[in-house]
Design an enzyme around this catalytic site. Sequence first.
Site, PDB file in Angstrom:
ATOM      1  N   THR A 196      -1.145   0.737 -10.943  1.00 37.49           N
ATOM      2  CA  THR A 196      -2.302   0.050 -10.370  1.00 37.49           C
ATOM      3  C   THR A 196      -3.091   0.952  -9.435  1.00 37.49           C
ATOM      4  OG1 THR A 196      -2.993  -2.046  -9.375  1.00 37.49           O
ATOM      5  CG2 THR A 196      -1.155  -0.903  -8.325  1.00 37.49           C
TER       6      THR A 196
ATOM      7  N   GLU B 103       0.826  -1.209   0.000  1.00 40.23           N
ATOM      8  CA  GLU B 103       0.000   0.000   0.000  1.00 40.23           C
ATOM      9  C   GLU B 103       0.859   1.256   0.000  1.00 40.23           C
ATOM     10  OE1 GLU B 103      -3.036   0.107  -0.584  1.00 40.23           O
ATOM     11  OE2 GLU B 103      -3.927  -1.805   0.008  1.00 40.23           O
TER      12      GLU B 103
ATOM     13  N   GLU C   5     -18.231  -6.536  -2.489  1.00 42.41           N
ATOM     14  CA  GLU C   5     -16.832  -6.966  -2.432  1.00 42.41           C
ATOM     15  C   GLU C   5     -16.672  -8.392  -2.948  1.00 42.41           C
ATOM     16  OE1 GLU C   5     -12.776  -5.884  -1.270  1.00 42.41           O
ATOM     17  OE2 GLU C   5     -14.598  -4.939  -2.019  1.00 42.41           O
TER      18      GLU C   5
END
Length: 641
Positions: free
Chosen positions: A569, A215, A464
């Site tokens: 991304t 992240e 999700e």
Amino acid sequence: MQWRSLVIGLVVLRLSVSCVLWLAFGLGPNLSLGFNFHLNFNLHKLDLLFREDKDTESKDNSWSQRIHGPKYEETATTCAKAGGEQTSKKKKSYLRLFDGSKDEYARRYSAFPDALKSQMKEMAREMFYFGYDNYMKYAFPEDELNPIDCEGRGPDVLNPSNININDVLGNYSLTLIDALDTLLVLGNVSEFQRAVKLVIDTVSFDKDSTVQVFEANIRILGGLISAHILLTDPKQPFGPVSFEGYDNELLHLAHDLAVRLLPAFEHTDTGIPYPRVNLKTGVPPDSINETCTAGAGSLLVEFGILSRLIGDSTFEWVARRAVRALWSLRSNETGLLGNVINIQTGQWVGKQSGLGAGMDSFYEYLLKSYILFGEKEDYQMFQAAYESIQNHLRRGRDSCNEGEGDPPLYVNVNMYSGEIMNTWIDSLQAFFPGLQVLNGDVDNAICLHAFYYAIWKRFGALPERYNWQLQAPDVLFYPLRPELVESTYLLYQATKNPFYLHVGMDIMQSLEQNTKVRCGYATLHHVVEKSKEDRMESFFLSETCKYLYLLFDEDNPLHKSGHKYLFTTEGHIVPIDKRFREKQWDDLFPCEEGALAEPESTHLSHPSNISNCNRIPVEQRFALPLKSVYMRQIDHMVGLF
């Protein structure tokens, strides 16, 4: 007595009809006026009624039969074949059931007026600024905005085990850094310059924060590198964005962060990194030895660009070593990788192979690394991985726009056997049509995108996880993810079909209706009930709003400058530049250390950078990208009618 005879006669008639329906269709007592029956067997039993030749070659092109396998033979014929077969009597099909309202789809998704396009572009602009301005007003310098309470959010210091928050939030103004290049996409040079100065003056990585390497890389490192490149790009596609006194501070910050992430690569027997590091102290003493494939194998773009900008091979070397280690551990039988691995033993802890969470960006960065750096081994790995995906994960008919059977779908399988492990797909997999566009496989991209769009139409969001067997969500939240919007944008760039403008408009209107709150846009806690959570993740501004705006802005400098760009991304913009194909060091991995061998008889057909419009037949560019009968079939399969 006459009325009794009448009642008995009606009962017998009803029982007889139910029995016939049960035998013929498998509907039985579940028959409803809504025609809402499961697709695992019933439609194929209907197909039996229309079958005129039962001796044709069998072929399994159905995924809706789940794990149990085919219950009858399916023909391999397509809707139209060349030669004399075209004049013969056409085989009837259960797809005829969906063919009645094809004009409805053509009417809804055909033209998209310029005035409406301008209106949607302005709506996307306003959506971004409603989130961004409120973040700056109520949350900065904290990492995220709580849009319901109009407050800032940082790491959960009272609960270090809360990795849902702490993996992402590092007390480093995450949302601002993540959104820097979006400001340029929207043409706001002055606010971009102000934001860059704020980052330079206020952000430090000398923090006691334990964050996820993946992240921090894609959101922070990528945001800093992208903004630095756009600031210093001599082409200046967004106009004069540089300012006096800028001395590569963003690049220095990126370098500092990358150095703090390097301990993750130390003391691992495989070279695959630990999942988390503390920015002050390195790998925590209680760190686990397990990481996901995407987390460990999606560092190469940002680390590689940094290495080539500063002339230090270290960062690309560790990232590439991790990719090669993962690749060497793929299954010999299927060529597939699992989703969770032990970084010390190299044993697969999670043996599920799919395209969603834990796997997605690994495949994405194999292709994008090749496009950026020109390293042949990256494309060799991607090509082999894509072939394994097509062979083992793809279910459904051979062609998206022709033939019988279920629409193409990519399922989760065991990496060793290729057998289906479960019947859900997740929202992150919606990125894959965009990657297929980048690889030139537009036909498959069209079908998979249509499936995810149908799910969106049903719920006004993407759950999700969605169970394709039960036609229902398995995990109900939607955190404003961008993957479907990204694929919509890339498919529009490849086809210029107005269908994708309609899709973007539907998505944006759903976001406005279902997620907008007092100070921004909130995560949907429950896609059916539309209850909300007080969180606006940074990727909403860096990706979701960016792709929506670009979808409707035909004249954006990214489209008109004549230069080629790639999205990371996390949606950060990097130019496809020859300087990234040059390096100041020798090959990182000599052949004797196991470099990939050149395929013996395979000629690599390398993809273009963004789209392959010539792969779309001319007549298809002026019609629906997917035939109405197939659109209606997909809509039915997700329970829209």
